[in-house]
Design a protein around this motif. Structure first.
Motif, PDB file in Angstrom:
ATOM      1  N   GLY A 176       2.725  66.933   5.939  1.00  0.00           N
ATOM      2  CA  GLY A 176       2.227  66.913   4.566  1.00  0.00           C
ATOM      3  C   GLY A 176       1.745  65.554   4.092  1.00  0.00           C
ATOM      4  N   LEU A 177       0.865  64.937   4.851  1.00  0.00           N
ATOM      5  CA  LEU A 177       0.335  63.628   4.482  1.00  0.00           C
ATOM      6  C   LEU A 177      -0.319  63.653   3.101  1.00  0.00           C
ATOM      7  CD1 LEU A 177      -0.419  60.684   5.105  1.00  0.00           C
ATOM      8  CD2 LEU A 177      -2.484  61.555   6.233  1.00  0.00           C
ATOM      9  N   ALA A 178      -1.098  64.694   2.819  1.00  0.00           N
ATOM     10  CA  ALA A 178      -1.796  64.768   1.522  1.00  0.00           C
ATOM     11  C   ALA A 178      -0.796  64.771   0.370  1.00  0.00           C
ATOM     12  CB  ALA A 178      -2.680  66.016   1.471  1.00  0.00           C
ATOM     13  N   ILE A 179       0.271  65.526   0.504  1.00  0.00           N
ATOM     14  CA  ILE A 179       1.301  65.589  -0.541  1.00  0.00           C
ATOM     15  C   ILE A 179       2.017  64.252  -0.657  1.00  0.00           C
ATOM     16  CG2 ILE A 179       3.491  66.665  -1.200  1.00  0.00           C
ATOM     17  CD1 ILE A 179       2.374  69.257   0.125  1.00  0.00           C
ATOM     18  N   CYS A 203      -3.737  56.872 -11.108  1.00  0.00           N
ATOM     19  CA  CYS A 203      -3.883  58.287 -11.482  1.00  0.00           C
ATOM     20  C   CYS A 203      -5.035  58.921 -10.714  1.00  0.00           C
ATOM     21  CB  CYS A 203      -4.103  58.426 -12.988  1.00  0.00           C
ATOM     22  SG  CYS A 203      -2.622  58.139 -13.975  1.00  0.00           S
ATOM     23  N   ARG A 204      -6.145  58.200 -10.597  1.00  0.00           N
ATOM     24  CA  ARG A 204      -7.285  58.707  -9.829  1.00  0.00           C
ATOM     25  C   ARG A 204      -6.896  58.907  -8.364  1.00  0.00           C
ATOM     26  NH1 ARG A 204     -12.190  55.226  -9.747  1.00  0.00           N
ATOM     27  NH2 ARG A 204     -13.155  57.054  -8.821  1.00  0.00           N
ATOM     28  N   LEU A 205      -6.135  57.959  -7.819  1.00  0.00           N
ATOM     29  CA  LEU A 205      -5.702  58.084  -6.427  1.00  0.00           C
ATOM     30  C   LEU A 205      -4.715  59.243  -6.250  1.00  0.00           C
ATOM     31  CD1 LEU A 205      -5.393  54.310  -5.535  1.00  0.00           C
ATOM     32  CD2 LEU A 205      -6.881  55.974  -4.385  1.00  0.00           C
ATOM     33  N   ALA A 206      -3.878  59.484  -7.259  1.00  0.00           N
ATOM     34  CA  ALA A 206      -2.941  60.613  -7.190  1.00  0.00           C
ATOM     35  C   ALA A 206      -3.681  61.946  -7.196  1.00  0.00           C
ATOM     36  CB  ALA A 206      -1.955  60.550  -8.349  1.00  0.00           C
ATOM     37  N   GLU A 207      -4.852  61.984  -7.823  1.00  0.00           N
ATOM     38  CA  GLU A 207      -5.655  63.209  -7.878  1.00  0.00           C
ATOM     39  C   GLU A 207      -6.645  63.325  -6.719  1.00  0.00           C
ATOM     40  OE1 GLU A 207      -5.085  65.681 -10.009  1.00  0.00           O
ATOM     41  OE2 GLU A 207      -3.401  64.446 -10.664  1.00  0.00           O
ATOM     42  N   ALA A 208      -6.713  62.286  -5.900  1.00  0.00           N
ATOM     43  CA  ALA A 208      -7.677  62.284  -4.798  1.00  0.00           C
ATOM     44  C   ALA A 208      -7.334  63.357  -3.771  1.00  0.00           C
ATOM     45  CB  ALA A 208      -7.700  60.918  -4.121  1.00  0.00           C
ATOM     46  N   ASP A 209      -8.363  63.936  -3.202  1.00  0.00           N
ATOM     47  CA  ASP A 209      -8.172  64.836  -2.072  1.00  0.00           C
ATOM     48  C   ASP A 209      -7.909  63.986  -0.839  1.00  0.00           C
ATOM     49  OD1 ASP A 209      -8.715  67.141  -3.590  1.00  0.00           O
ATOM     50  OD2 ASP A 209     -10.870  66.842  -3.342  1.00  0.00           O
ATOM     51  N   THR A 210      -7.159  64.525   0.089  1.00  0.00           N
ATOM     52  CA  THR A 210      -6.910  63.824   1.345  1.00  0.00           C
ATOM     53  C   THR A 210      -7.385  64.709   2.481  1.00  0.00           C
ATOM     54  OG1 THR A 210      -4.983  62.681   0.442  1.00  0.00           O
ATOM     55  CG2 THR A 210      -5.139  62.800   2.832  1.00  0.00           C
ATOM     56  N   ALA A 211      -8.177  64.135   3.358  1.00  0.00           N
ATOM     57  CA  ALA A 211      -8.641  64.857   4.539  1.00  0.00           C
ATOM     58  C   ALA A 211      -8.224  64.070   5.773  1.00  0.00           C
ATOM     59  CB  ALA A 211     -10.160  65.021   4.498  1.00  0.00           C
ATOM     60  N   ILE A 212      -7.747  64.781   6.762  1.00  0.00           N
ATOM     61  CA  ILE A 212      -7.352  64.162   8.015  1.00  0.00           C
ATOM     62  C   ILE A 212      -8.476  64.377   9.009  1.00  0.00           C
ATOM     63  CG2 ILE A 212      -5.658  64.175   9.889  1.00  0.00           C
ATOM     64  CD1 ILE A 212      -3.677  65.318   7.698  1.00  0.00           C
ATOM     65  N   VAL A 213      -8.951  63.280   9.569  1.00  0.00           N
ATOM     66  CA  VAL A 213     -10.071  63.328  10.497  1.00  0.00           C
ATOM     67  C   VAL A 213      -9.561  62.946  11.868  1.00  0.00           C
ATOM     68  CG1 VAL A 213     -12.353  62.393  11.031  1.00  0.00           C
ATOM     69  CG2 VAL A 213     -11.641  62.655   8.636  1.00  0.00           C
ATOM     70  N   ILE A 214      -9.790  63.798  12.856  1.00  0.00           N
ATOM     71  CA  ILE A 214      -9.377  63.501  14.221  1.00  0.00           C
ATOM     72  C   ILE A 214     -10.376  62.530  14.827  1.00  0.00           C
ATOM     73  CG2 ILE A 214      -9.012  64.457  16.523  1.00  0.00           C
ATOM     74  CD1 ILE A 214      -8.199  67.085  15.123  1.00  0.00           C
TER      75      ILE A 214
END
Length: 184
Positions: A75-78, A170-181
């Motif tokens: 759960g890196l995004a969380i 706050c903006r960073l807390a709302e940011a989407d996170t994508a994991i790129v291989i």
């Protein structure tokens, strides 16, 4: 009616060899509650400061395949959202405390200025040698104004910087996170 186009998010790209590089290795908390490594946080925050303020942020984390799978599973995004929410909350509390300190400092500063101004006026009106009385009176006036330095600094500079950083977190807390291989 023309269809509105949603602007692409502004990307923050982070590359690591392993997931552990992103988090503080001394933090015993569960993964989703761990603190970011200081260098990783500084990197993400400095990149975010350079991006347009009117665009949503997206954090792209480039990891080798086994680490990318682990990041997804753990759960890196969380974890990133939790961390930046926590930091925003800390900054909000710091801002409130700084405001209280500023208010107290202002009362002390204005009281000091009033006492110094009154004392300077009395000195100028006294029978003390004119040069000595004038010298002491001017010193008191300067001291009275210097006593207001801290509240002026808090209200004119510190609070605004803290609020700006709070909004960024706050903006960073709302940011989407994508994991790129990434291929090694």
């Amino acid at each position: 009616m023309p269809e509105e186009t949603v602007p692409q998010p502004a990307d923050i790209e982070v590359t690591a060899r392993e997931l552990g590089q992103l988090f503080n290795s001394l933090d015993p908390s569960p993964f989703r509650e761990r603190d970011l490594d200081d260098d990783a946080e500084a990197y993400i925050v400095s990149w975010a400061r350079e991006l347009p303020h009117d665009r949503r942020l997206r954090i792209l984390v480039h990891l080798p395949e086994p680490e990318a799978e682990r990041a997804e599973r753990e759960g890196l995004a969380i974890a990133l959202k939790n961390y930046f929410r926590y930091r925003a909350g800390m900054l909000e509390r710091e801002s409130r405390e700084r405001l209280r300190i500023g208010q107290r400092s202002l009362v002390v500063g204005l009281t000091t200025l009033a006492v110094c101004t009154t004392a300077a006026h009395l000195l100028r009106a006294s029978d003390l040698a004119p040069a000595v009385g004038q010298f002491i009176a001017e010193g008191l006036i300067i001291f009275g104004w210097v006593a207001n330095w801290r509240p002026a600094e808090i209200f004119l500079y510190d609070l605004w910087e803290t609020r700006r950083t709070y909004r960024l977190y706050c903006r960073l807390a709302e940011a989407d996170t994508a994991i790129v291989i990434r291929n090694e």
